[in-house]
Structures are given as C-alpha cells and as structure tokens.
Motif scaffolding. Sequence first.
Motif, PDB file in Angstrom:
ATOM      1  N   ARG A  56       0.637  -1.176   0.015  1.00  0.00           N
ATOM      2  CA  ARG A  56       0.136   0.069  -0.071  1.00  0.00           C
ATOM      3  C   ARG A  56       0.909   1.176  -0.095  1.00  0.00           C
ATOM      4  NH1 ARG A  56      -2.569  -4.052   1.622  1.00  0.00           N
ATOM      5  NH2 ARG A  56      -4.713  -4.368   1.744  1.00  0.00           N
ATOM      6  N   LEU A  57       2.204   1.098   0.618  1.00  0.00           N
ATOM      7  CA  LEU A  57       3.006   2.230   0.629  1.00  0.00           C
ATOM      8  C   LEU A  57       3.508   2.694  -0.832  1.00  0.00           C
ATOM      9  CD1 LEU A  57       4.166   4.258   2.467  1.00  0.00           C
ATOM     10  CD2 LEU A  57       6.306   2.548   2.741  1.00  0.00           C
ATOM     11  N   GLU A  58       4.053   1.575  -1.666  1.00  0.00           N
ATOM     12  CA  GLU A  58       4.593   1.813  -2.655  1.00  0.00           C
ATOM     13  C   GLU A  58       3.851   1.747  -3.973  1.00  0.00           C
ATOM     14  OE1 GLU A  58       8.100  -0.741  -2.530  1.00  0.00           O
ATOM     15  OE2 GLU A  58       8.990   0.403  -0.959  1.00  0.00           O
ATOM     16  N   ALA A  59       4.072   2.549  -4.894  1.00  0.00           N
ATOM     17  CA  ALA A  59       3.085   2.347  -6.036  1.00  0.00           C
ATOM     18  C   ALA A  59       4.009   1.860  -7.049  1.00  0.00           C
ATOM     19  CB  ALA A  59       2.650   3.932  -6.429  1.00  0.00           C
ATOM     20  N   GLY A  60       4.377   1.506  -7.834  1.00  0.00           N
ATOM     21  CA  GLY A  60       5.285   1.009  -8.907  1.00  0.00           C
ATOM     22  C   GLY A  60       5.896  -0.171  -8.586  1.00  0.00           C
ATOM     23  N   PRO A  61       6.688  -0.906  -9.433  1.00  0.00           N
ATOM     24  CA  PRO A  61       7.408  -1.988  -9.263  1.00  0.00           C
ATOM     25  C   PRO A  61       8.300  -2.017  -8.057  1.00  0.00           C
ATOM     26  CG  PRO A  61       7.819  -1.224 -11.473  1.00  0.00           C
ATOM     27  CD  PRO A  61       7.482  -0.246 -10.687  1.00  0.00           C
ATOM     28  N   ARG A  62       8.340  -3.133  -7.273  1.00  0.00           N
ATOM     29  CA  ARG A  62       9.036  -3.433  -6.045  1.00  0.00           C
ATOM     30  C   ARG A  62      10.237  -4.613  -6.509  1.00  0.00           C
ATOM     31  NH1 ARG A  62       4.319  -5.290  -2.360  1.00  0.00           N
ATOM     32  NH2 ARG A  62       6.103  -5.659  -0.917  1.00  0.00           N
ATOM     33  N   VAL A  63      11.342  -4.127  -5.693  1.00  0.00           N
ATOM     34  CA  VAL A  63      12.393  -5.190  -5.978  1.00  0.00           C
ATOM     35  C   VAL A  63      12.026  -6.583  -5.416  1.00  0.00           C
ATOM     36  CG1 VAL A  63      14.212  -3.155  -5.694  1.00  0.00           C
ATOM     37  CG2 VAL A  63      13.420  -4.452  -3.470  1.00  0.00           C
ATOM     38  N   LYS A  64      12.856  -7.312  -6.012  1.00  0.00           N
ATOM     39  CA  LYS A  64      12.694  -8.746  -5.673  1.00  0.00           C
ATOM     40  C   LYS A  64      12.968  -8.977  -3.986  1.00  0.00           C
ATOM     41  CE  LYS A  64      13.933 -13.727  -6.416  1.00  0.00           C
ATOM     42  NZ  LYS A  64      14.818 -14.722  -6.935  1.00  0.00           N
ATOM     43  N   LYS A  65      12.117  -9.661  -3.376  1.00  0.00           N
ATOM     44  CA  LYS A  65      12.320  -9.546  -1.922  1.00  0.00           C
ATOM     45  C   LYS A  65      13.655 -10.423  -1.564  1.00  0.00           C
ATOM     46  CE  LYS A  65       7.565  -9.473  -0.181  1.00  0.00           C
ATOM     47  NZ  LYS A  65       6.498 -10.067   0.545  1.00  0.00           N
ATOM     48  N   GLY A  66      14.166 -10.117  -0.452  1.00  0.00           N
ATOM     49  CA  GLY A  66      15.411 -10.835   0.028  1.00  0.00           C
ATOM     50  C   GLY A  66      14.813 -12.251   0.775  1.00  0.00           C
ATOM     51  N   SER A  67      15.505 -13.475   0.653  1.00  0.00           N
ATOM     52  CA  SER A  67      15.161 -14.558   1.340  1.00  0.00           C
ATOM     53  C   SER A  67      15.745 -14.423   2.742  1.00  0.00           C
ATOM     54  CB  SER A  67      15.976 -15.654   0.756  1.00  0.00           C
ATOM     55  OG  SER A  67      17.300 -15.545   0.713  1.00  0.00           O
ATOM     56  N   ILE A  68      14.968 -15.291   3.612  1.00  0.00           N
ATOM     57  CA  ILE A  68      15.267 -15.310   5.200  1.00  0.00           C
ATOM     58  C   ILE A  68      15.930 -16.747   5.620  1.00  0.00           C
ATOM     59  CG2 ILE A  68      14.491 -14.956   7.202  1.00  0.00           C
ATOM     60  CD1 ILE A  68      12.463 -12.766   6.048  1.00  0.00           C
ATOM     61  N   THR A  69      16.994 -16.739   6.220  1.00  0.00           N
ATOM     62  CA  THR A  69      17.307 -17.792   6.643  1.00  0.00           C
ATOM     63  C   THR A  69      17.299 -17.856   8.112  1.00  0.00           C
ATOM     64  OG1 THR A  69      19.061 -18.315   4.747  1.00  0.00           O
ATOM     65  CG2 THR A  69      19.440 -19.644   6.865  1.00  0.00           C
ATOM     66  N   TYR A  70      16.703 -19.022   8.757  1.00  0.00           N
ATOM     67  CA  TYR A  70      16.663 -18.996  10.054  1.00  0.00           C
ATOM     68  C   TYR A  70      17.821 -19.994  10.698  1.00  0.00           C
ATOM     69  CZ  TYR A  70      11.977 -17.078   9.555  1.00  0.00           C
ATOM     70  OH  TYR A  70      11.210 -16.266   9.396  1.00  0.00           O
ATOM     71  N   ALA A  71      18.834 -19.505  10.849  1.00  0.00           N
ATOM     72  CA  ALA A  71      20.245 -20.049  11.443  1.00  0.00           C
ATOM     73  C   ALA A  71      20.137 -20.680  12.622  1.00  0.00           C
ATOM     74  CB  ALA A  71      21.292 -19.170  11.236  1.00  0.00           C
ATOM     75  N   ALA A  72      20.879 -22.006  12.809  1.00  0.00           N
ATOM     76  CA  ALA A  72      20.717 -22.784  14.084  1.00  0.00           C
ATOM     77  C   ALA A  72      22.007 -21.942  15.270  1.00  0.00           C
ATOM     78  CB  ALA A  72      21.181 -24.266  13.800  1.00  0.00           C
ATOM     79  N   THR A  73      22.774 -21.312  14.728  1.00  0.00           N
ATOM     80  CA  THR A  73      23.955 -20.925  15.537  1.00  0.00           C
ATOM     81  C   THR A  73      24.077 -19.529  15.033  1.00  0.00           C
ATOM     82  OG1 THR A  73      25.613 -21.571  14.022  1.00  0.00           O
ATOM     83  CG2 THR A  73      25.012 -23.162  15.709  1.00  0.00           C
ATOM     84  N   LEU A  74      24.752 -18.510  15.866  1.00  0.00           N
ATOM     85  CA  LEU A  74      25.219 -17.357  15.460  1.00  0.00           C
ATOM     86  C   LEU A  74      26.271 -17.428  14.410  1.00  0.00           C
ATOM     87  CD1 LEU A  74      26.203 -14.200  17.893  1.00  0.00           C
ATOM     88  CD2 LEU A  74      27.718 -15.253  16.017  1.00  0.00           C
ATOM     89  N   ALA A  75      27.115 -18.269  14.379  1.00  0.00           N
ATOM     90  CA  ALA A  75      28.101 -18.494  13.541  1.00  0.00           C
ATOM     91  C   ALA A  75      27.487 -18.622  12.094  1.00  0.00           C
ATOM     92  CB  ALA A  75      29.169 -19.462  13.721  1.00  0.00           C
ATOM     93  N   GLU A  76      26.435 -19.627  12.007  1.00  0.00           N
ATOM     94  CA  GLU A  76      25.728 -19.487  10.607  1.00  0.00           C
ATOM     95  C   GLU A  76      25.078 -18.485  10.168  1.00  0.00           C
ATOM     96  OE1 GLU A  76      22.143 -22.307   9.023  1.00  0.00           O
ATOM     97  OE2 GLU A  76      22.893 -22.866  10.965  1.00  0.00           O
ATOM     98  N   ALA A  77      24.671 -17.686  11.109  1.00  0.00           N
ATOM     99  CA  ALA A  77      23.761 -16.506  10.668  1.00  0.00           C
ATOM    100  C   ALA A  77      24.591 -15.463  10.028  1.00  0.00           C
ATOM    101  CB  ALA A  77      23.077 -15.854  11.824  1.00  0.00           C
TER     102      ALA A  77
END
Length: 495
Positions: A56-77
């Motif tokens: 609702r905020l943006e009128a025009g094309p939007r960039v492709k969404k970034g993916s989200i990884t739920y890491a098991a450890t801080l080091a992995e994230a």
Amino acid sequence: MTVIKKVAVLGAGVIGAGWIARFAENGVTVGLFDPAPDARQKVEAVLSNAEYAYSRLEAGPRVKKGSITYAATLAEAVVNADLIVEAVPEVLSLKQSVYRDVEKCVAADVIIVSSTSGILPTDLQAGMDHPERLLVAHPFNPVYLLPLVEIVAGEQTAADVVEKAIAIYTELGMEALHIKKEIEAFVADRLLEAVWRESLWLIKDGIATTEEIDDAIRFGFGLRWAQMGLFETYRLAGGEAGMKHFIAQFGPCLQWPWTKLMDVPELTEELIDTIATQSEAQSGHYSFRQLERIRDDNLIAIMHALKTNNWGAGQTLIRTAAIRSQRLANTEHAEVIAEDINHPLLTLECAVSPEWTDYNNHMTESRYLQCFGDATDGLLQKIGVDADYVANGGSYFTVETHIRHLDEVKALELINVTTQVLAGKGKKCHVFHRLSHADGRMLATAEQLLIHVDMDSRSACEPTAQVTLQLEKIAAAHASLALPDGCGRAIGDPL
C-alpha cells in the motif's frame, strides 16, 4: 550505490523482526539467529504486516524480496554478511558478549550496528578487537515503516563507518539522523521520555485518562509534529515575527510550575493497575494484530499525504522511489521474467492512493481512467515502447475509450489490471482491460483503441519492426481467448 547483499540480524524481538522485514522488503538476504523457540512465528507475523504495508505504501515495481534463513547458530547467521544488526535485550554485558562471538566469525571490516535505544556506543565498544566498526543505528517501531534511524558513533568508531552506515540506511528508504554527540537515549527517546513522564503524573494525579492524553496528542500537536516537528511549528506560532517573538511571548511561562519533568512518579501497583485498566478500556476491544494494522494504515495514509505535498516523511518516499527505480534499471538487481502470454497480461498492480478517493472514501471516476491509462503504459513497456522509444520519436496515442464502472473500491485497498490484446496489427492496437480488487471482485472494464504516431509530425505511422513483432505475438496468443464480457458495448446497449 551502497547496496548490501546480506545482513545478519541477531535477535527477533519487536525491533529485530522489524529490521528483518525492512531488509527483506528491500531485496536484502537475511540470516537470523534467535534461540527462542517461537522466533520464526513472531518474525512471520511481522513479515505479513510488512507485506501488507509495502503493497500500500509503494506505487510502482518493487524489488525482489530478500530471502530469510533461520540459522541454528550465530556463526551460521553471519556467514558472508555485509552488515551485522544486533537486536538483543538492553543488557550491556549481553550485547558485549554477542560482539565477542561475532568478531570470532567475521572479517575486521564488517560493520556491527546496535539497535539499542539508549546505551552509549562507547560503552558497547569496550572490549572489542575492532571497536572502530561499531555504531548505534536506533530505529522506531514499526521498523519496516517508520523512516527515522538515529546513527550514533562511539569514541572509537571510524568516520568512514558512519558514512557507509548512513548510505546503507538511506538506500533502505530511511532518514538517517546523525547524532554527532553521544548522550544516553540519544535525541528522539529523550523527547518521548519527557512526554511519557508528564503523562504518568497526569494519570497519577487524576487529571486525565490514557485515552484523554492520547486524544490530546492525536487530535492536536501530534498532527503538527508529524509534518513540521517542534521548532518549525513554534516558528509559525510566533507569527510573522518568527521564533524570537514566540520565545519572548511564551518563554517566561517555562518558569511557571506547569510540569513535573524533574520528578518521577513512583510506579506503584496502584498506578500500574490504573494505567492498565484505562488502556484496556481504551483499546482492549481490538486484538494486538488489529491495532498494528490500524496503526500501519494510518501511518501510510499520513505519509502519502506528505508525499503529495513533497514534505517531511513524504520526501523520503519520493527519494526512495527514485532509488528503487535505479536499482530495478540495474541489470544486476533486475529479474527478467519470462511471461506467459497465453493469458491476459498483468499490466498494473497498486494500492488505491488516499488522494484518489472522494468524500465517501471511494475511488473517483477519473482515477479508474488513470488506472487503465497506466495499464496501457504497462502493456506498451512490454512490447518495447519505453522512454527511449518515445524519445526517438514513436508512441501510441489513445483515440477511444469505453469504461464500465462495476463496483467500488476504497483507499489503500489493493487493485490490479489485466490486459487482453484484441487486435494488434499495423498502426492499430485494440485492447481490453479488466480492473479487479485483490479479493477477486471485478471493479471496472475498459476497451481502448490506440494508434501509433510519429511524435514529430503527430500523424499515424507504422511502429518499428521489433515493436510490431512483439505486439503481433501477443495478439496471436490472445486470439484464442474468448471475447471478454462487455467487449464492443456502447452507451445505450442493453445490459
């Protein structure tokens, strides 16, 4: 441009989840670490709100969404992260422990930012191997929607780290306010704390309820603050003589015992119960998620109004749209989609802007035509009639339009247009648009005839061979589709 490709977010509370949503909605890959068992559930709820808001905020094309990884450890994230965002609880020792763990896993030049709302960055830096990389980037809830982020450097923060952080947050659609001198709670929260403290006294002394205090803000100075802040508002209050006259007139009252800002009311169980009871009576009939949506809808409407006037947070929207356009034009970030042309083409997706509506909050007749015009532009873009094509002297002009208005649509509701090419040969392009609500309701249809023209002579002419090829290809694919309901109708025809 300083586009980051991956960010690691450590902590998925209200602020951390909001950061994840803002990054993902801006095309940045996110690695999240939070050991809480319900972290994913909380994040997905915020992501849903952010998707709703951005549509609702943006009128025009939007960039492709970034993916989200739920890491098991801080080091992995933090693997391959360009930026580390710490959003853990406000405990100095905990935050410092997180930085020690991060520094074991990332290169020395990776920036670490804290979302703290008040701890000094100099204190946060103590004990770090590379303290020059750390600063505070303090946002405001909802992080995915409100543009302000306070940037605060510590004594050991490198100047180029501050500059890079400001560039990153600007490209995320934010207003990076550089706080040039360290102070606890920075600037915005100190102002909020003053209002909060005085409000607690008003309740404790029985002067006003939570709802009455909120009404004083939202119907009064809150509206002024949303677009002019404090000092610009008071400049106007001074009349043509300006700020000096305002201070001369109202300055002496600061000596009067109006406020209790130097004292803190004791948060007794009685006071806490009073506040909680009043708050429940004020808005307990809404669920938490309902209140979030109401808040977001109101913020979006205000920001759209400011955008219309090129003022305040509206200027941020305008600037962000330009940044998005540049990113989409850059082939490194644009995604080429092989579209199935055997169906009507999706030529427009947007939300109904509040300024498109009448006194009934319904989209006005002229905006239906605008939607169809924008959809025609969307089709022309697909066949190669873009800005460069027009600059080189060719374009299509609409010579006839027939619209049927079938249903109502309100501000901020999502709409889309699909376009069927009925004929596309030579100088002529004959199209049929369907305007639909996101819930599937048909709102209107439009049949249009376009003629290709020479922009210099303003006379009809043949399009280029490439445009002709693309248009004829779509027309041939659509020839097998059934003629749409309403095609060929004119006013006076039986319904």
